[in-house]
Design an enzyme around this catalytic site. Structure first.
Site, PDB file in Angstrom:
ATOM      1  N   HIS A 183       0.723  -1.239  -0.111  1.00  0.00           N
ATOM      2  CA  HIS A 183       0.062  -0.084   0.191  1.00  0.00           C
ATOM      3  C   HIS A 183       0.910   1.352   0.054  1.00  0.00           C
ATOM      4  O   HIS A 183       0.606   2.100  -0.828  1.00  0.00           O
ATOM      5  CB  HIS A 183      -0.952   0.153   1.177  1.00  0.00           C
ATOM      6  CG  HIS A 183      -1.886   1.270   1.514  1.00  0.00           C
ATOM      7  ND1 HIS A 183      -2.945   1.002   1.007  1.00  0.00           N
ATOM      8  CD2 HIS A 183      -1.639   2.418   1.749  1.00  0.00           C
ATOM      9  CE1 HIS A 183      -3.552   2.260   1.123  1.00  0.00           C
ATOM     10  NE2 HIS A 183      -2.769   3.153   1.528  1.00  0.00           N
ATOM     11  N   GLU A 184       1.840   1.356   0.914  1.00  0.00           N
ATOM     12  CA  GLU A 184       2.545   2.855   0.998  1.00  0.00           C
ATOM     13  C   GLU A 184       3.512   2.534  -0.057  1.00  0.00           C
ATOM     14  O   GLU A 184       3.623   3.864  -0.672  1.00  0.00           O
ATOM     15  CB  GLU A 184       3.445   2.594   2.396  1.00  0.00           C
ATOM     16  CG  GLU A 184       2.659   2.538   3.522  1.00  0.00           C
ATOM     17  CD  GLU A 184       1.483   3.578   3.695  1.00  0.00           C
ATOM     18  OE1 GLU A 184       1.669   4.872   3.177  1.00  0.00           O
ATOM     19  OE2 GLU A 184       0.488   3.260   4.288  1.00  0.00           O
TER      20      GLU A 184
END
Ligand code: ZN
Length: 514
Positions: A278-279
């Site tokens: 995600h990051e």
């Protein structure tokens, strides 16, 4: 002195002020990053003062009287219209720069310096108070500080002004030019569709087993696997780092310095894997901006929803896909031969995609996740309008949770205290998560049309074509186009919830057999 050279002197001065603003904001980002990663606990009071001072200096820059003077001299009209009007003679990057600077100048000039520095101080304290309250699941330890922060945020809203809802100017900070009512309408359609889908999943009678995800997974091996995935996805470690924090986040400390964080849990495998992916999606966006916007206020995502679309697409549409795990499951299984001995690829794929109502937003599946956001959107609107008092918040939270997800939180840590956002004064931020899911599905649909063999590429662990598509269509544009316009440019139409609902129907229809 000719008109041209007068204009270029004015632009030059505006660029200088913006440059100083960016340098200060990156310095503040270093302090924030440190606070969330390595700062010792006792440093919080000093850090609050440092951040408060920097936020005051930033406020001075972005509200510098010369900005208003020079914008007016250049013929930019920004006092009345929601979207600043820039003369036609300015094109491309220059035009976007003037539009964005006028927007930020107008917005920030309306907020008194005292409110800005006080908010920075109270939220730095608020985050520490919240951590303590959550640890013991006692909302009353946090409610006093939350009331202080909420009062300041409501003051910000009334300083900025609004026509329809006091939530509008707060949402506008994260999602420029989008109205509360528009979000409400999109979310209403989403809620209907999600409810139908959840009913079909329940009606399928299929249970997906996830017991194996909570076996033992050594942290060091998880770390090495995360790095392997980041490298494959194209995260540039010469221009970024991966660290650990209680809450995964991405922050930019400079044009060539993008920090992402993750968290590891040796008894829950998905936490670190999907947090990291995600990051990484956020980080790739920040690292993919066109060099022409370097060091300027255009070196940002088009909006937070747009930013979130990049992390969600990477995490869910790619990272939770069968082709992704066709490539990555064999090496994962080699790392954890004992814990995954009896788990084949299909069982793993289904397990990391199981749909089931749960208490914690960040651990929610792709379907119920958006219901967590609807809950927060409703409560935030009421807190900001004053319809809901801070002391009544836990009861309101629990009631909404029952209504939307059919669950009653056992305590406040699994309920109203679970998210960091309100302690940081970020109201108006939550809706951008679901907007991100919606944008992601819409972009992904276009991507699949442009890269028809994306599955085969991902199965082979090759992400270059996908990353190149994202960079060319989305990343490089940074904040040059407003989110709404970028969406239409890329996909040919404005935001439409149909794409997310179709994507979810297809994926979960396959998993749950309907
Ligand atoms: Zn995110």
């Amino acid at each position: 002195v000719s008109e041209n050279s007068k204009n270029s002197a004015a632009l030059q001065r505006l660029r200088e002020i913006d440059r100083e603003y960016r340098l200060l904001s990156h310095a503040a980002a270093v302090l924030h990053w440190d606070q969330e990663t390595y700062m010792p606990e006792a440093a919080v009071r000093d850090r609050a003062e440092q951040l408060s001072l920097l936020s005051g200096l930033m406020h001075d820059r972005i509200t510098h009287p010369q900005i208003g003077e020079q914008l007016t001299a250049l013929g930019v009209a920004f006092e009345q219209d929601p979207v600043p009007r820039v003369p036609e003679t300015f094109r491309g990057i220059e035009r976007a720069f003037l539009r964005e600077l006028a927007r930020q100048y107008r917005r920030n000039s309306k907020i008194p310096r005292r409110v800005v520095t006080e908010l920075a101080r109270q939220t730095a304290i608020g985050q520490r108070v919240w951590v303590e309250a959550r640890k013991t699941a006692q909302f009353n330890k946090f409610s006093g500080q939350l009331a202080v922060i909420l009062a300041l945020v409501r003051e910000v809203s009334s300083c900025l002004g609004f026509e329809d809802h006091p939530y509008d100017p707060l949402l506008d900070e994260f999602e420029p030019w989008l109205k509360t009512a528009e979000v409400g309408e999109v979310f209403a359609g989403l809620r209907e569709g999600l409810k139908r889908l959840l009913d079909r999943i329940k009606g399928s009678g299929k249970t997906v087993d996830t017991e194996y995800l909570s076996r033992t997974y050594e942290l060091e091996k998880q770390k090495s696997f995360g790095l392997r995935v980041l490298e494959a996805l194209g995260f540039d470690f010469k221009r970024g780092r991966l660290d650990e924090s209680a809450h995964p986040f991405t922050t930019t400390l400079g044009s060539d310095d993008v920090r992402i964080t993750t968290r590891y849990d040796d008894r829950f495998l998905p936490s670190a894997i999907f947090g990291t992916i995600h990051e990484c999606g956020h980080g790739l966006y920040e690292l993919g901006f066109d060099p022409s916007v370097r060091g300027t206020l255009l070196a940002e995502g088009a909006s937070l929803g747009l930013h979130e679309s990049q992390s969600r697409m990477m995490e869910n549409m790619i990272g939770r896909s069968l082709p992704f795990w066709t490539h990555f499951y064999p090496p994962l299984k080699r790392l954890f031969p004992d814990s995954l001995a009896d788990v084949d690829l299909r069982r793993f794929y289904e397990g990391v995609n199981r749909v089931t109502p749960s208490f914690i937003r960040v651990e929610a599946d792709e379907v119920t996740y958006n219901l967590h956001i609807l809950l927060r959107f409703e409560l935030e609107k009421q807190l900001i309008s004053g319809e809901l008092a801070v002391d009544d918040l836990p009861a309101a939270w629990n009631a909404k949770m029952e209504e939307l997800l059919g669950l009653k939180p056992p305590d406040d840590a699994k309920g109203v205290l679970q998210d960091i956002h309100w302690s940081g004064g970020t109201f108006g931020y939550f809706p951008t998560y679901s907007l991100g899911n919606l944008y992601a599905a819409q972009f992904f649909s276009t991507l699949k049309g442009d890269v028809p063999d994306w599955c085969k590429q991902v199965e082979r662990g090759r992400f270059q074509t996908i990353l190149a598509w994202l960079k060319e269509n989305i990343h490089k544009h940074a904040r040059v186009y407003p989110a709404r316009e970028l969406c239409t440019r890329v996909t040919g139409e404005p935001l439409n919830p149909r794409y997310l609902l179709e994507y979810l129907d297809e994926k979960f229809g396959d998993i749950y057999g309907f």
